[in-house]
Scaffold this motif. Structure first.
Motif, PDB file in Angstrom:
ATOM      1  N   ALA A  63       3.536   5.721  -3.107  1.00  0.00           N
ATOM      2  CA  ALA A  63       4.804   6.391  -3.399  1.00  0.00           C
ATOM      3  C   ALA A  63       5.207   6.281  -4.871  1.00  0.00           C
ATOM      4  O   ALA A  63       6.163   6.918  -5.295  1.00  0.00           O
ATOM      5  CB  ALA A  63       5.910   5.798  -2.521  1.00  0.00           C
ATOM      6  N   THR A  64       4.485   5.486  -5.633  1.00  0.00           N
ATOM      7  CA  THR A  64       4.836   5.264  -7.029  1.00  0.00           C
ATOM      8  C   THR A  64       4.179   6.316  -7.918  1.00  0.00           C
ATOM      9  O   THR A  64       2.979   6.534  -7.833  1.00  0.00           O
ATOM     10  CB  THR A  64       4.383   3.856  -7.476  1.00  0.00           C
ATOM     11  OG1 THR A  64       5.029   2.888  -6.651  1.00  0.00           O
ATOM     12  CG2 THR A  64       4.733   3.590  -8.927  1.00  0.00           C
ATOM     13  N   LYS A 113       3.707   4.424 -13.538  1.00  0.00           N
ATOM     14  CA  LYS A 113       4.897   3.593 -13.326  1.00  0.00           C
ATOM     15  C   LYS A 113       4.488   2.307 -12.620  1.00  0.00           C
ATOM     16  O   LYS A 113       3.506   2.269 -11.884  1.00  0.00           O
ATOM     17  CB  LYS A 113       5.922   4.333 -12.461  1.00  0.00           C
ATOM     18  CG  LYS A 113       6.430   5.616 -13.077  1.00  0.00           C
ATOM     19  CD  LYS A 113       7.286   5.325 -14.267  1.00  0.00           C
ATOM     20  CE  LYS A 113       7.833   6.623 -14.847  1.00  0.00           C
ATOM     21  NZ  LYS A 113       8.540   6.416 -16.068  1.00  0.00           N
ATOM     22  N   PRO A 114       5.239   1.235 -12.803  1.00  0.00           N
ATOM     23  CA  PRO A 114       4.899  -0.017 -12.127  1.00  0.00           C
ATOM     24  C   PRO A 114       5.082   0.108 -10.616  1.00  0.00           C
ATOM     25  O   PRO A 114       6.017   0.753 -10.150  1.00  0.00           O
ATOM     26  CB  PRO A 114       5.879  -1.039 -12.709  1.00  0.00           C
ATOM     27  CG  PRO A 114       6.809  -0.304 -13.581  1.00  0.00           C
ATOM     28  CD  PRO A 114       6.381   1.117 -13.682  1.00  0.00           C
ATOM     29  N   ILE A 115       4.175  -0.497  -9.894  1.00  0.00           N
ATOM     30  CA  ILE A 115       4.285  -0.510  -8.440  1.00  0.00           C
ATOM     31  C   ILE A 115       5.229  -1.635  -8.055  1.00  0.00           C
ATOM     32  O   ILE A 115       4.988  -2.796  -8.367  1.00  0.00           O
ATOM     33  CB  ILE A 115       2.909  -0.703  -7.782  1.00  0.00           C
ATOM     34  CG1 ILE A 115       1.983   0.443  -8.168  1.00  0.00           C
ATOM     35  CG2 ILE A 115       3.055  -0.811  -6.261  1.00  0.00           C
ATOM     36  CD1 ILE A 115       0.538   0.235  -7.751  1.00  0.00           C
ATOM     37  N   LEU A 116       6.304  -1.256  -7.402  1.00  0.00           N
ATOM     38  CA  LEU A 116       7.306  -2.218  -6.948  1.00  0.00           C
ATOM     39  C   LEU A 116       7.434  -2.125  -5.439  1.00  0.00           C
ATOM     40  O   LEU A 116       7.386  -1.014  -4.882  1.00  0.00           O
ATOM     41  CB  LEU A 116       8.666  -1.931  -7.594  1.00  0.00           C
ATOM     42  CG  LEU A 116       8.672  -1.890  -9.124  1.00  0.00           C
ATOM     43  CD1 LEU A 116      10.026  -1.398  -9.627  1.00  0.00           C
ATOM     44  CD2 LEU A 116       8.353  -3.257  -9.698  1.00  0.00           C
ATOM     45  N   LEU A 117       7.624  -3.236  -4.784  1.00  0.00           N
ATOM     46  CA  LEU A 117       7.764  -3.225  -3.336  1.00  0.00           C
ATOM     47  C   LEU A 117       8.950  -2.363  -2.908  1.00  0.00           C
ATOM     48  O   LEU A 117       8.920  -1.739  -1.865  1.00  0.00           O
ATOM     49  CB  LEU A 117       7.903  -4.662  -2.809  1.00  0.00           C
ATOM     50  CG  LEU A 117       7.747  -4.850  -1.314  1.00  0.00           C
ATOM     51  CD1 LEU A 117       6.418  -4.271  -0.819  1.00  0.00           C
ATOM     52  CD2 LEU A 117       7.830  -6.316  -0.957  1.00  0.00           C
ATOM     53  N   GLU A 160       0.839  -1.205   0.000  1.00  0.00           N
ATOM     54  CA  GLU A 160       0.000   0.000   0.000  1.00  0.00           C
ATOM     55  C   GLU A 160       0.874   1.255   0.000  1.00  0.00           C
ATOM     56  O   GLU A 160       0.634   2.197  -0.764  1.00  0.00           O
ATOM     57  CB  GLU A 160      -0.935  -0.013   1.215  1.00  0.00           C
ATOM     58  CG  GLU A 160      -1.936   1.105   1.229  1.00  0.00           C
ATOM     59  CD  GLU A 160      -3.044   0.952   0.207  1.00  0.00           C
ATOM     60  OE1 GLU A 160      -3.647   1.980  -0.148  1.00  0.00           O
ATOM     61  OE2 GLU A 160      -3.302  -0.170  -0.235  1.00  0.00           O
ATOM     62  N   ARG A 161       1.903   1.276   0.847  1.00  0.00           N
ATOM     63  CA  ARG A 161       2.819   2.426   0.877  1.00  0.00           C
ATOM     64  C   ARG A 161       3.537   2.568  -0.457  1.00  0.00           C
ATOM     65  O   ARG A 161       3.701   3.674  -0.978  1.00  0.00           O
ATOM     66  CB  ARG A 161       3.831   2.277   2.019  1.00  0.00           C
ATOM     67  CG  ARG A 161       3.232   2.448   3.399  1.00  0.00           C
ATOM     68  CD  ARG A 161       4.315   2.498   4.478  1.00  0.00           C
ATOM     69  NE  ARG A 161       5.182   1.314   4.489  1.00  0.00           N
ATOM     70  CZ  ARG A 161       4.961   0.218   5.213  1.00  0.00           C
ATOM     71  NH1 ARG A 161       3.897   0.146   6.010  1.00  0.00           N
ATOM     72  NH2 ARG A 161       5.806  -0.797   5.168  1.00  0.00           N
TER      73      ARG A 161
END
Length: 112
Positions: free
Chosen positions: A97-98, A102-106, A92-93
């Motif tokens: 922050a993404t 853009k791709p959501i990356l851990l 979720e964070r």
């Protein structure tokens, strides 16, 4: 081949939210890896669906699905509730922050 051959027999989408499809896919993948049998899965899901407060119309079915998966993972010692919750919070964070598009990356989690 007729226009309807091979078509899915669903009048409406099977999943109303992407997370539902992801929970379904995770369950199938974990079963395929041998982490639990279909009878174990059916027992876990049935217990959740039969809990008091379940919606009569079934609109909360995938919430029960997810709860069953989380409890089965905990019972098998694969991931406890706190571990699942921590990882969900990290994703979720990372999502927040993404930058858009853009791709959501851990790795985007500012808490890491």
């Amino acid at each position: 081949m007729s226009r309807h051959e091979g078509a899915l027999p669903f009048a409406e989408p099977v999943f109303s939210e992407p997370w539902q499809a992801e929970a379904f896919a995770m369950t199938v993948a974990l079963h395929d890896k041998g982490l639990f049998s279909w009878s174990e899965w059916a027992e876990a899901l049935s217990a959740e669906v039969k809990r008091p407060g379940a919606a009569i119309d079934g609109h909360d079915y995938y919430e029960h699905w997810l709860a069953a998966l989380e409890k089965l993972l905990a019972a098998k010692g694969i991931a406890g509730k706190s571990e699942v919750d921590e990882l969900a919070a990290a994703w979720e964070r990372a999502a927040h922050a993404t930058p858009h598009g853009k791709p959501i990356l851990l790795g985007n989690d500012p808490g890491v």
